[in-house]
Every structure is written in C-alpha cells, then in structure tokens.
Design an enzyme around this catalytic site. Sequence first.
Site, PDB file in Angstrom:
ATOM      1  NE  ARG A   1      -4.194  -1.707   1.775  1.00 43.04           N
ATOM      2  CZ  ARG A   1      -5.140  -2.076   2.607  1.00 43.04           C
ATOM      3  NH1 ARG A   1      -5.093  -1.694   3.865  1.00 43.04           N
ATOM      4  NH2 ARG A   1      -6.151  -2.804   2.197  1.00 43.04           N
TER       5      ARG A   1
ATOM      6  CE  LYS B   1     -22.884 -13.144   5.147  1.00 44.57           C
ATOM      7  NZ  LYS B   1     -22.474 -12.091   6.052  1.00 44.57           N
TER       8      LYS B   1
ATOM      9  N   GLY C   1     -11.057  -7.036  -2.755  1.00 44.48           N
ATOM     10  CA  GLY C   1     -11.531  -8.083  -1.861  1.00 44.48           C
ATOM     11  C   GLY C   1     -11.084  -9.474  -2.274  1.00 44.48           C
TER      12      GLY C   1
ATOM     13  N   GLY D   1     -14.047  -2.669   0.206  1.00 45.03           N
ATOM     14  CA  GLY D   1     -15.346  -2.019   0.394  1.00 45.03           C
ATOM     15  C   GLY D   1     -15.531  -0.833  -0.537  1.00 45.03           C
TER      16      GLY D   1
HETATM   17  P1  AMP Z   1     -17.824 -12.870  -0.438  1.00 47.25           P
HETATM   18  O1  AMP Z   1     -17.132 -12.347   0.779  1.00 47.25           O
HETATM   19  O2  AMP Z   1     -19.319 -12.835  -0.350  1.00 47.25           O
HETATM   20  O3  AMP Z   1     -17.293 -12.298  -1.714  1.00 47.25           O
HETATM   21  O4  AMP Z   1     -17.487 -14.421  -0.474  1.00 47.25           O
HETATM   22  C1  AMP Z   1     -16.192 -14.930  -0.561  1.00 47.25           C
HETATM   23  C2  AMP Z   1     -16.218 -16.330  -0.021  1.00 47.25           C
HETATM   24  O5  AMP Z   1     -17.163 -17.092  -0.765  1.00 47.25           O
HETATM   25  C3  AMP Z   1     -14.921 -17.087  -0.145  1.00 47.25           C
HETATM   26  O6  AMP Z   1     -14.367 -17.239   1.137  1.00 47.25           O
HETATM   27  C4  AMP Z   1     -15.328 -18.421  -0.752  1.00 47.25           C
HETATM   28  O7  AMP Z   1     -14.773 -19.530  -0.077  1.00 47.25           O
HETATM   29  C5  AMP Z   1     -16.821 -18.435  -0.590  1.00 47.25           C
HETATM   30  N1  AMP Z   1     -17.488 -19.286  -1.589  1.00 47.25           N
HETATM   31  C6  AMP Z   1     -17.422 -19.199  -2.903  1.00 47.25           C
HETATM   32  N2  AMP Z   1     -18.115 -20.168  -3.498  1.00 47.25           N
HETATM   33  C7  AMP Z   1     -18.649 -20.937  -2.504  1.00 47.25           C
HETATM   34  C8  AMP Z   1     -19.452 -22.100  -2.479  1.00 47.25           C
HETATM   35  N3  AMP Z   1     -19.840 -22.700  -3.619  1.00 47.25           N
HETATM   36  N4  AMP Z   1     -19.819 -22.577  -1.283  1.00 47.25           N
HETATM   37  C9  AMP Z   1     -19.429 -21.967  -0.147  1.00 47.25           C
HETATM   38  N5  AMP Z   1     -18.653 -20.866  -0.091  1.00 47.25           N
HETATM   39  C10 AMP Z   1     -18.269 -20.352  -1.277  1.00 47.25           C
END
Ligand code: AMP
Length: 398
Positions: free
Chosen positions: A39, A200, A354, A378
């Site tokens: 950074r 999510k 992210g 974010g």
């Molecule tokens: P996010 O913070 O919502 O962008 O999610 C990132 C996380 O989603 C990562 O830690 C991944 O391990 C998880 N992820 C991605 N695909 C899957 C899946 N098919 N089942 C469970 N977790 C998942």
Amino acid sequence: MNFDSIKRVQDVDIKNKKVLVRVDYNVPLKDGKVDNNKRIVATEKTVKYLLDNNCRVVLMAHLGRPKGKVMPEFSLAPVAQEVQRLFGVPVHFAKDCVGPQADKVVESAKNGEIVLLENLRFHPEEEKNDAEFAKQLAKHGEIFVQEAFGTVHRAHASTNAVAQYLPGCIGYLVQKEVEFLGKALNNPARPFAAVIGGAKVSDKIMLLNNLLDKVNVLIIGGGMAYTFLKAKGMEVGKSLLDESKIEEAKQVMDKAQAKGVKMLMPVDFRLAKEFSETAEATDSDTIPADMEALDIGPKTEKLFADEILTCKTIFWNGPMGVFEFPNFAKGSYAIANAMIEATKNGAISIIGGGDSVNVLKKGKIDQKAFSHVSTGGGASMEFVEGKELPGLTALENK
Ligand code: AMP
C-alpha cells in the site's frame, strides 16, 4: 458523480507548496516492522511527483481500529521508517496528528521532505467527520490530495470534511481507480460482462441491480449462485442457500430479462461430501441431496470463458468457488485466465477488490495481466454499486 469536475494532482499548481495527502497505509505489521509494504508502494507515483516539485509532503493515515483511543500497537511509527526507506528522503514522524506537537513538526520540516502524522483514528473526531478536527488537520497543508482509495467510501474528517478547508485534488492511484471503476464501467466498450461470485447474495443484490442497468451479460457463480438456481427450481443439495433471498434472486432474473441482459449460471459443479480442505471434488451436472457444490464445474468454466472472450469490457467480483481449498479453486482460476486472454485480445478487464484479489494471490496470477485490479475492497464495491463516495464527492467542483 461528476468525475470530470474533480481536479487531478497534475492539474494544480503545487510547486514548493505544503501538501496534505491522505494515504491508505493501513498495512500489516510484524515484530514492530511493516510486513507488507504494497500500500505504501502504491502511493509512490504521487509522493515522488510531489517531492520532485519541491513540496513539503504531509502524509496522514490510519492504522487498524483503535476506536478513538491512543493504542501504541496501532502507532504508525514503524510505517514512518518504511516510508523513509522507500522514498529516500528525511521522514519526520509527528507523535500526534493535530495540536501543537504536530504543528511544530510540520513547520520545522523542509520542502523536499516528508512528515507522517500519527494514526488519525487515535482521535474519535476522525470517524465522526468532525469539522473542528478537520480544520486542525487542514492547517498542515495548502492543498489536499486524496490518495487513499481504500477509505473514499468513508465520511471521515481526513477524507471528507478536510476538503472544505483546502483546495483539493486526487492523486495518481485514485485517478486510476476512477478511470476504471468509474469511467470504464459507466461508459464501457461493449459487449460488457460482469462476473459476480462470492458467498452472500445479500451483500451483492445492490451490486447486481446496479450492474443490470449497464451490462450486456451477467455471469453468476460462487456460493450465491445456488440461491439463484434454487429460485429457478433446481435442487441444490447441501450447497449454500439463502432461502430469504430467493424472491430477490427471482427479481434480479426478471429484471435481466426485461432489460435484455443475457444471464449465465453454472450448468455443472464440483461437489464435495463435506466442507473440508481435503474433500475430493466430484464433477456433476446435478447436486444430490447429500452433497454440496463448492465450485463451478468444467463445462461451466468453458461456458463462462467462451462468453468472456466475446466481450470488450469484463468486470469481476467474487470467487466462483471455495478457492481457499485447492480442489475447488479451478473455477475461479478459469475466470482469471479467460480475462487475461480477453485482455490480450484488447478487452478491458477490471477486478474489484476483496476476495477476487485473494484468488490472484493464491493462484500466483500476475495482477499486471489485467487492465486494472482495484486496491479497495469495500470502496470498490460501493463505487460499482453506484453509491456516493464521500472522499470523492467532497472534491467535486472544487
Ligand atoms: P464474499 O465475501 O461474499 O465475496 O465471499 C467470498 C467467499 O465465498 C470465499 O471465502 C469463498 O470460499 C466463498 N465461496 C465461494 N463459493 C462458494 C461455495 N460454492 N460454497 C461456499 N462458499 C463459497
């Protein structure tokens, strides 16, 4: 937002001036030293430009979450040493960011030198966007430069209120983010595809809705895909599912149809018997009740990659599977590789911050192979969601 109304550091007369720069030096420390200086390196172009113009460069930053209290473990003192090592000019560390001590250090520093102010978040006024505190910070400069992309989505005294008291502009790092996340996505070369994954659905609904107004193609993968597949009537076994979002997933699909946006979803999967690092991956077009899909399958990889290769702008946010487990990282790597291929053919490829950046790190994939990899987590999400960014709006028409 009117990006064109924001001045760039190279557009303002900064020669021989005292310049107050907000940077994102929220870096990991280990044994009292900076453990990863990425950074700091990211601000090099702006800091060197200011030093070359004989400015007195006053840097302000936060570290961690001291929540308005002085906590020695969150001191920026180790960062000052790294800044000095990198930029090779005297760096004066002020043990407070405002008040007589800070004023003295700033006033005694010479042009061509750097001052680093102590952690802004040692004062509760920082996160409250307090006007009086911002005024005290503003005393340290004749011009304000916003170079902390990672915090432009925060309305804090050092990112927002400070701009009321000084002429302001954006540094080179923020310019690149605005160029790609702002201009390239708002006025994209077409076809424009967004690839959205991650766990999510609830976190991504706003992003999806905003993107549907802009894209030609929307590709959905990752854990969130199973709520969409369920909404289409598919059985998803033990895969990640947010029952409460099925209705919203349907609305997204309806909106896509109404807008003529092509939506692609996984057609096959890499299944596991349990959520584990050592679980074997089984390829399948369906998901049995006792299995969970932890990654997209090889047919989906091809489907998504073929589509990406027909596009001129591609934006990607969120992994296609549980990339932290080697057996379930392939889908995410396939997206990265297709984007690299498309970039070689002249497309613009943009990676939101992210976890997609963590995919690149994990797979040792060269970030330079993409047009832009955002430095903000974010902040880049909120940017693409179309939210107002207080660290940038404060600089409009100034
Ligand atoms: P996010 O913070 O919502 O962008 O999610 C990132 C996380 O989603 C990562 O830690 C991944 O391990 C998880 N992820 C991605 N695909 C899957 C899946 N098919 N089942 C469970 N977790 C998942």
